[in-house]
Scaffold this motif. Sequence first.
Motif, mmCIF file in Angstrom:
data_model
loop_
_atom_site.group_PDB
_atom_site.id
_atom_site.type_symbol
_atom_site.label_atom_id
_atom_site.label_comp_id
_atom_site.label_asym_id
_atom_site.label_seq_id
_atom_site.Cartn_x
_atom_site.Cartn_y
_atom_site.Cartn_z
ATOM 1 N N SER A 72 27.725 49.341 40.224
ATOM 2 C CA SER A 72 28.111 48.909 38.858
ATOM 3 C C SER A 72 27.985 50.299 38.053
ATOM 4 O O SER A 72 26.925 51.134 38.335
ATOM 5 C CB SER A 72 27.376 48.257 37.999
ATOM 6 N N LYS A 114 31.362 36.993 41.512
ATOM 7 C CA LYS A 114 32.301 36.082 42.103
ATOM 8 C C LYS A 114 33.702 36.358 41.993
ATOM 9 O O LYS A 114 34.302 36.025 42.928
ATOM 10 C CB LYS A 114 32.447 34.768 40.795
ATOM 11 N N LYS A 115 34.401 37.213 41.282
ATOM 12 C CA LYS A 115 35.658 37.846 41.275
ATOM 13 C C LYS A 115 35.710 38.903 42.672
ATOM 14 O O LYS A 115 36.687 38.641 43.297
ATOM 15 C CB LYS A 115 35.983 38.772 40.206
ATOM 16 N N LEU A 116 34.622 39.502 42.889
ATOM 17 C CA LEU A 116 34.714 40.512 44.001
ATOM 18 C C LEU A 116 34.631 39.355 45.229
ATOM 19 O O LEU A 116 35.535 39.634 46.465
ATOM 20 C CB LEU A 116 33.576 41.259 44.040
ATOM 21 N N LYS A 117 33.902 38.738 45.408
ATOM 22 C CA LYS A 117 33.943 37.777 46.592
ATOM 23 C C LYS A 117 35.186 37.047 46.591
ATOM 24 O O LYS A 117 35.574 36.550 47.733
ATOM 25 C CB LYS A 117 32.736 36.743 46.461
ATOM 26 N N ALA A 118 35.920 36.533 45.582
ATOM 27 C CA ALA A 118 37.013 36.120 45.906
ATOM 28 C C ALA A 118 38.349 36.914 46.150
ATOM 29 O O ALA A 118 39.576 36.411 46.386
ATOM 30 C CB ALA A 118 37.638 35.404 44.561
ATOM 31 N N GLU A 167 36.178 46.550 32.775
ATOM 32 C CA GLU A 167 36.128 46.240 31.175
ATOM 33 C C GLU A 167 35.949 47.273 30.324
ATOM 34 O O GLU A 167 34.821 47.958 30.748
ATOM 35 C CB GLU A 167 35.493 44.802 31.172
ATOM 36 N N VAL A 224 39.041 40.005 44.701
ATOM 37 C CA VAL A 224 39.634 41.123 43.789
ATOM 38 C C VAL A 224 38.882 42.476 44.369
ATOM 39 O O VAL A 224 37.801 42.554 44.353
ATOM 40 C CB VAL A 224 39.210 40.783 42.353
ATOM 41 N N LYS A 225 39.592 43.621 44.268
ATOM 42 C CA LYS A 225 39.102 44.855 44.641
ATOM 43 C C LYS A 225 38.227 45.607 43.893
ATOM 44 O O LYS A 225 37.277 46.164 44.248
ATOM 45 C CB LYS A 225 40.276 45.791 45.027
ATOM 46 N N THR A 226 38.586 45.521 42.508
ATOM 47 C CA THR A 226 37.285 46.150 41.477
ATOM 48 C C THR A 226 37.500 45.305 40.353
ATOM 49 O O THR A 226 38.482 44.516 40.051
ATOM 50 C CB THR A 226 37.935 47.628 41.196
ATOM 51 N N VAL A 227 36.494 45.359 39.605
ATOM 52 C CA VAL A 227 36.531 44.566 38.276
ATOM 53 C C VAL A 227 36.115 45.589 37.293
ATOM 54 O O VAL A 227 35.133 46.268 37.389
ATOM 55 C CB VAL A 227 35.286 43.355 38.345
#
Length: 62
Positions: A56, A2-6, A13, A8-11
Amino acid sequence: MKKLKAGVKTVDEVVTRDGKHYLRALAPVPVVMQKCVRCHAHYEDVKAGEPIGAISYTVPID
């Protein structure tokens, strides 16, 4: 995803498993050219550059 589709370049943690610390990261896999949809027709309506998946990886940081 969801973050990548929004946009955000990388996620990433830091996670802990069995008392050890790891960096877990996701990098987007985008549609890069129109011929991608020849084999993956279900992505026909996806705009070029939009992520359709992610790579990932998890690496130790201790």
